[in-house]
Design an enzyme around this catalytic site. Sequence first.
Site, PDB file in Angstrom:
ATOM      1  N   CYS A 156       2.436  28.582 -16.294  1.00 39.28           N
ATOM      2  CA  CYS A 156       1.917  29.059 -17.581  1.00 39.28           C
ATOM      3  C   CYS A 156       1.342  27.927 -18.415  1.00 39.28           C
ATOM      4  CB  CYS A 156       3.021  29.784 -18.338  1.00 39.28           C
ATOM      5  SG  CYS A 156       3.498  31.258 -17.456  1.00 39.28           S
ATOM      6  N   PRO A 185       0.815  -1.221   0.000  1.00 41.35           N
ATOM      7  CA  PRO A 185       0.000   0.000   0.000  1.00 41.35           C
ATOM      8  C   PRO A 185       0.846   1.268   0.000  1.00 41.35           C
ATOM      9  CG  PRO A 185       0.152  -0.861   2.212  1.00 41.35           C
ATOM     10  CD  PRO A 185       0.904  -1.827   1.332  1.00 41.35           C
ATOM     11  N   GLY A 186       0.440   2.229  -0.783  1.00 41.66           N
ATOM     12  CA  GLY A 186       1.103   3.540  -0.760  1.00 41.66           C
ATOM     13  C   GLY A 186       0.088   4.588  -0.351  1.00 41.66           C
TER      14      GLY A 186
HETATM   15  C1  LIG Z   1       3.939  -2.455  -8.096  1.00 39.77           C
HETATM   16  C2  LIG Z   1       3.213  -1.418  -7.302  1.00 39.77           C
HETATM   17  N1  LIG Z   1       2.970  -1.671  -6.000  1.00 39.77           N
HETATM   18  C3  LIG Z   1       2.331  -0.764  -5.225  1.00 39.77           C
HETATM   19  C4  LIG Z   1       1.884   0.436  -5.730  1.00 39.77           C
HETATM   20  C5  LIG Z   1       1.218   1.394  -4.807  1.00 39.77           C
HETATM   21  O1  LIG Z   1      -0.055   1.738  -5.206  1.00 39.77           O
HETATM   22  P1  LIG Z   1      -1.002   2.531  -4.227  1.00 39.77           P
HETATM   23  O2  LIG Z   1      -0.318   3.777  -3.823  1.00 39.77           O
HETATM   24  O3  LIG Z   1      -2.215   2.792  -5.037  1.00 39.77           O
HETATM   25  O4  LIG Z   1      -1.278   1.643  -3.062  1.00 39.77           O
HETATM   26  C6  LIG Z   1       2.095   0.733  -7.094  1.00 39.77           C
HETATM   27  C7  LIG Z   1       1.618   1.996  -7.661  1.00 39.77           C
HETATM   28  O5  LIG Z   1       1.686   2.294  -8.808  1.00 39.77           O
HETATM   29  C8  LIG Z   1       2.785  -0.227  -7.895  1.00 39.77           C
HETATM   30  O6  LIG Z   1       3.032   0.008  -9.182  1.00 39.77           O
END
Ligand SMILES: Cc1ncc(COP(=O)(O)O)c(C=O)c1O
Length: 418
Positions: A342, A274-275
């Site tokens: 711009c 998760p990010g």
């Molecule tokens: C391989 C992989 N893992 C994890 C993520 C994290 O995604 P998210 O921030 O939507 O959880 C990404 C985002 O592009 C990804 O490409």
Amino acid sequence: MHEFRYKRGSLCCEGVSLESIAQRFGTPAYVYSHAALMDGYESLDKAFAPLPHLICYSVKSNSNLAVLRAMAKSGSGFDIVSGGELRRVLRAGASPRKIVFAGVGKTEDEIALAVEKRILFLTVESPAELELIEKVARRRGSVAGIAFRINPGVDPHTHRYITTGAAENKFGLDLGSALEAYNKSLRMKHLLPIAIQMHIGSQITETAPYVRAIRKVRPLLQQLWARGINLRFFDIGGGMGIVYRKERPSTAESFAAAILPELKSLDLHLILEPGRFIAGNAGILLTKVLYVKKGAVKNFVIVDAGMNDLIRPSLYGAYHEILPIRRRRAARMHADIVGPVCESGDFLGLDRTLTRPVAGDLLAVMGAGAYGFTMSSNYNSRRRAAELLVHGKGVDLIRARESSEDLMRGESIPAFLR
Ligand SMILES: Cc1ncc(COP(=O)(O)O)c(C=O)c1O
């Protein structure tokens, strides 16, 4: 949990007023809440407790060293996509055995660094990359852990730019060629296939696409077992959505409730990447109103943050709520909230109704903790914003605003032009 709330009419992050942060550090500035970051991580960690698991925070969403350090201290692993991210997480104190490395275009140098540092595994996205990893590991006399990224061909119902698991995307291998790829890797002495990986997209608010993808991949695992290939990890990627506007994304608990039954009979260690789920609502972009302008057909609130600071509205048409730092009683107005860059596409919010601001007022662009600063640029020779981390009643500068000198670092005028 949201850590941005009004206290006596003034928007605060945890115990610190955003007004005081603007006064001390200037604008534009990214402000992150340590408590919110921890809450995102811990809620997932707790929800998946019934299964052995590793949360690998996705560095691309917010890669500030202090954020990475906070994640490492909480026990998180890391999902990286470049040598630069690998160096960052190591600097932040990450354990190499908790790092997974994805990406369709890893260079030989990046692969060599990952192999040297003995990260948990590299995710292979093409047959040519498999050969290169074997070559690099052989040269170093090591054995590299690998996963194959499987493209399960599911529609995650999200923006087409952030869909990654559909058949037409550039990522991973299709299911049909995965078995042969694992077989091939078994014949390579310097590779150890230990995992299977997928990542179907980003800002996914439903659990059904994950369940569909897992069910599509499961028969492959059985075929692998039948051939004596016993993987240890099932990495289902990231992509869990958050609330930007009125979305109703799954919570950590409802996500786990849908996923755990699909995996429990597999006897595999689960990995999540998760990010946005962790960083998205843990940060805001603090900006100041420069001008309020009445156009022929529209009003414009011109602020000091632009698309170079936060590109998501321009790039994806993404919606970010924009709130006044100080609530006041005044007439409302209808306006586009735009930056100084711009480009007509330089906006943070279109057609918004807000309390009529005056020059000098502060605004918070909400939900900017993920894919905010990391996607920012120096377009128009604009200095990238400062970053701050709030922890209770304290605030630390975790990245100084760039200087004009920073902007020209590395450039030179050749002799013939002098
Ligand atoms: C391989 C992989 N893992 C994890 C993520 C994290 O995604 P998210 O921030 O939507 O959880 C990404 C985002 O592009 C990804 O490409």
